[in-house]
Structure formats: C-alpha cells, structure tokens
Design a protein around this motif. Sequence first.
Motif, mmCIF file in Angstrom:
data_model
loop_
_atom_site.group_PDB
_atom_site.id
_atom_site.type_symbol
_atom_site.label_atom_id
_atom_site.label_comp_id
_atom_site.label_asym_id
_atom_site.label_seq_id
_atom_site.Cartn_x
_atom_site.Cartn_y
_atom_site.Cartn_z
ATOM 1 N N CYS A 1 0.837 -1.202 0.000
ATOM 2 C CA CYS A 1 0.000 0.000 0.000
ATOM 3 C C CYS A 1 0.870 1.251 0.000
ATOM 4 O O CYS A 1 0.623 2.207 -0.740
ATOM 5 N N CYS B 1 -11.857 -0.398 1.460
ATOM 6 C CA CYS B 1 -11.016 0.813 1.470
ATOM 7 C C CYS B 1 -11.481 1.806 0.415
ATOM 8 O O CYS B 1 -11.361 3.011 0.604
ATOM 9 N N CYS C 1 -4.773 6.517 5.238
ATOM 10 C CA CYS C 1 -5.380 5.234 5.599
ATOM 11 C C CYS C 1 -4.462 4.367 6.445
ATOM 12 O O CYS C 1 -4.918 3.687 7.352
ATOM 13 N N CYS D 1 -0.206 3.224 -3.182
ATOM 14 C CA CYS D 1 -1.490 3.912 -3.013
ATOM 15 C C CYS D 1 -1.308 5.355 -2.560
ATOM 16 O O CYS D 1 -0.694 5.616 -1.520
ATOM 17 N N GLY E 1 -2.979 1.756 5.447
ATOM 18 C CA GLY E 1 -2.904 0.376 4.967
ATOM 19 C C GLY E 1 -4.128 -0.477 5.245
ATOM 20 O O GLY E 1 -4.108 -1.679 5.011
ATOM 21 N N GLY E 2 -5.192 0.106 5.730
ATOM 22 C CA GLY E 2 -6.451 -0.634 5.822
ATOM 23 C C GLY E 2 -6.477 -1.689 6.920
ATOM 24 O O GLY E 2 -5.589 -1.763 7.756
ATOM 25 N N TYR F 1 -3.297 7.158 -1.171
ATOM 26 C CA TYR F 1 -4.086 7.441 0.038
ATOM 27 C C TYR F 1 -3.447 6.848 1.294
ATOM 28 O O TYR F 1 -4.034 6.895 2.366
ATOM 29 N N PHE F 2 -2.262 6.304 1.148
ATOM 30 C CA PHE F 2 -1.668 5.574 2.273
ATOM 31 C C PHE F 2 -1.510 6.449 3.529
ATOM 32 O O PHE F 2 -1.765 6.003 4.645
ATOM 33 N N THR G 1 -3.848 -5.253 -1.762
ATOM 34 C CA THR G 1 -3.967 -3.840 -1.382
ATOM 35 C C THR G 1 -5.443 -3.414 -1.400
ATOM 36 O O THR G 1 -6.123 -3.607 -0.411
ATOM 37 N N GLU G 2 -5.898 -2.865 -2.516
ATOM 38 C CA GLU G 2 -7.239 -2.265 -2.496
ATOM 39 C C GLU G 2 -8.362 -3.274 -2.286
ATOM 40 O O GLU G 2 -8.365 -4.350 -2.869
ATOM 41 N N LYS H 1 -12.314 4.757 2.845
ATOM 42 C CA LYS H 1 -11.074 5.533 2.916
ATOM 43 C C LYS H 1 -10.988 6.462 1.698
ATOM 44 O O LYS H 1 -11.038 7.671 1.813
ATOM 45 N N ILE H 2 -10.884 5.821 0.513
ATOM 46 C CA ILE H 2 -10.635 6.606 -0.702
ATOM 47 C C ILE H 2 -11.803 7.551 -0.976
ATOM 48 O O ILE H 2 -11.625 8.766 -1.133
HETATM 49 S S1 SF4 Z 1 -5.927 -0.116 2.212
HETATM 50 FE FE1 SF4 Z 1 -6.661 0.796 0.332
HETATM 51 S S2 SF4 Z 1 -6.794 3.024 0.677
HETATM 52 FE FE2 SF4 Z 1 -5.572 2.107 2.314
HETATM 53 S S3 SF4 Z 1 -3.471 2.405 1.647
HETATM 54 FE FE3 SF4 Z 1 -4.124 0.323 0.997
HETATM 55 S S4 SF4 Z 1 -4.952 0.530 -1.087
HETATM 56 FE FE4 SF4 Z 1 -4.783 2.598 -0.164
#
Ligand code: SF4
Length: 378
Positions: A322, A355, A332, A326, A334-335, A328-329, A350-351, A359-360
């Motif tokens: 992430c 998220c 976020c 990403c 890393g979710g 948006y890290f 990852t996504e 998040k996004i």
């Molecule tokens: S969990 Fe999703 S929004 Fe968060 S950093 Fe990872 S990819 Fe990005």
Amino acid sequence: MAAPGRSLHGMRGMAAVPSYVVMQPTTLCNLDCAYCYLPFRAADRRMSVAVAEAVAASVNPWAASARFSVVWHGGEPLAAGREQLAELMAPFGPEVEHHVQTNATLIDDAWCEFFVAHRMRVSVSVDGPRERNGDRVTRSGRPAYDRIVRGVAALRRHDLPFSALAVVNDPAPGRAAELYDYCLDLGCEVLGVNIEETEGVNTRTNAHDPAVVTGFWAELVAAWRRQPRIHLREVEWSLRYAAAVLDGTADDLLPRRLDPIPTIAYDGSVVVLSPELAGFTDPRYGDFSSGNVLATPLHAILADAAERTAWVGEFLTGVEACRSSCPYFGFCGGGHAANRYFELGRFDGTETEHCRNSKIRLLEGVLEHARNHQSPGA
Ligand code: SF4
C-alpha cells in the motif's frame, strides 16, 4: 491537494503495546442482524474470570503510564449480564477506561446505574431511523428498532452521554443527511459511520457506484457543517489529514507503529489487528490467534506477535505494498486485515471494496464538499 502517500516514511511494523484491548465476555448476541460478521452469535460461550485476570495483569501497568481502554464487545456484551460483567471488570485497575459497544436493546435503568457505577462509556449500534434498521432483527426475526430506541431513552433519562455507530448498506443520495439529522435528535455525542463490509459470515456485496459513495460522504460533511454538534469520527479524521497535508506535517499523523488492537476471545485466545477474525479458521492461517493469555502473558504474546503469526507478517507485507502503490496511504495507513482476508482471501493484497468505500471515497467526498463550497476565485 496532493495526496502524499508515497513519500511517507512513518508507521512501520506493529507496536508491542496497544492503546486498547477488545474483550469478548460472551459470543452470544440476542439479535440476529442480517449483516453481522460473528460466526457464533447464537452460542453463549462465556469468558472466565481467569481470562480477565490474565489480561489485567498486562493492562494495569500499561494503564498506569498512559491512557488505556478496555472495549467490551461481543456478541452482545450486555447479554453476559451485570453480575458477570462486573466480575470480569474487577481485575482492572482504576486507571483503565471501560467502553462498551452494545445494540442497546437490553439497556434499562439498572444497566444505566451499572454504567455510572463503573464509569463505563457507551456506544450504541443504530443505523438511522426505523426504516433503515430493517436488517436489525431479534432471534425470532422481529424488528429490533423499538427496543434499541427504548435503550437509548434509558441512557438519556440518566443523562449518560453516548456514541452511535451506524452501518450504511445503501449510501444513496439523501441518506447521509437523513442519518445525521436523526443522530442530532437521538442525542449522541459522537457518530461513527461504517459502509457495510463484506466480512465474516456476511457475504453480501459491498460494491457501490464510486460517485454515489463519494456523494454520500460529501453530503455527510455538508450536514455536519450546518450543525456541527456531533463529533463525526471519519470526517474529523479526514479534515485533520487535509490540514496536515497543507501544512506539511502529514508524515507525523499516523502512529509510528500499527496499534495491535488485541481482541481477547471468550476462551483467552488473542487475535491482533482485526476483531472480525476471532473465531474463524483457515487451512493456511489456522485460527488466526497469536497465543492464549491463559498460557502466555498478553505483553509477551504481543512482543513478537508479528514474527510468530504468519498472517500478520503477510499483512505487514501488504501494508508496505500500500505504501508504495497507493496515494491514500498517508490517510489510511494500509487498511484493515479482516477486509483484505474476507475480500481478497489473503493479507498481502492492497485495495478492497472496503477501502474504496470508507477511505478513498471518504477523502474524495470531503474534498468534493470543499470544492463545491469554495468561494468564487479562490
Ligand atoms: S488499504 Fe486501500 S486506501 Fe488504504 S493504503 Fe491500501 S490501497 Fe490505499
């Protein structure tokens, strides 16, 4: 605003000391909500006092040096009864803050007196007005809404402040403003909003039109800005992040290490990072637990949980993926582990839909609101 995820250095690995623990006094829930993730909610498996004592032996020293919370979660924690809950709380020292996440249906005057006597902070699960609580039903399939409202009325009679947690399964236009207005009337101090998640035994899809979800969050910000009387968990975090990006301090916002958030299941087993994984097993990952407090002190389990628990190592690999992929890290971090597992079948992806929804599109929604309301020429 540039999202600076890739340049972030902070937050690596998992901390050995949490800021709170989640305790499961019973697996039982008196409701049977359609979106619930809990696998054993029909079974009344109770936590023993020995488990609570073992957890308290690690928690009390932590609470003596920093703010520390125990969150009683379920099942439905009030289904354990006042007597048992009091016995489980007794080993914890006076510095420990106690919170309970409840469906509110069992709250009455006696419970309110219990909350006061034990200085317990209450968060109730309610999804908005009656027609939005159709998924919330009793074990016999009857709507739970009237009982939820009766429980909240008891809290208000006793002047007990409370938070609300709402699950949104259809973020259609109008729903965010409706939810916010409802919560203003309800009288909660804090509102947390979860777009329904596909996890645990809930396999319903959580894929939504991106523009609709972004619009939901933008509408929620607009409703909040009209009457900012409630702390809106997700929106306030987004605004803090946006401000930190603008003044160049975003790298300091996430904790240096992930909070392990240990969940202590009724039998003393410890699952880190995601309460939703407790009670599940997988041929690759076993029962997801990092140990049991009846055999090993909690602080010793957490000291090397990342090294000794295969899925946690895999999750940390996913967090690094992430970080490098990403934008948006930084917002976020890393979710959540459970969302990756239940959506992707593994931890190093990852996504996820979660998220994207929470998040996004949350951050996009806050920015959309800002764009729609900036003064001409700004
Ligand atoms: S969990 Fe999703 S929004 Fe968060 S950093 Fe990872 S990819 Fe990005």
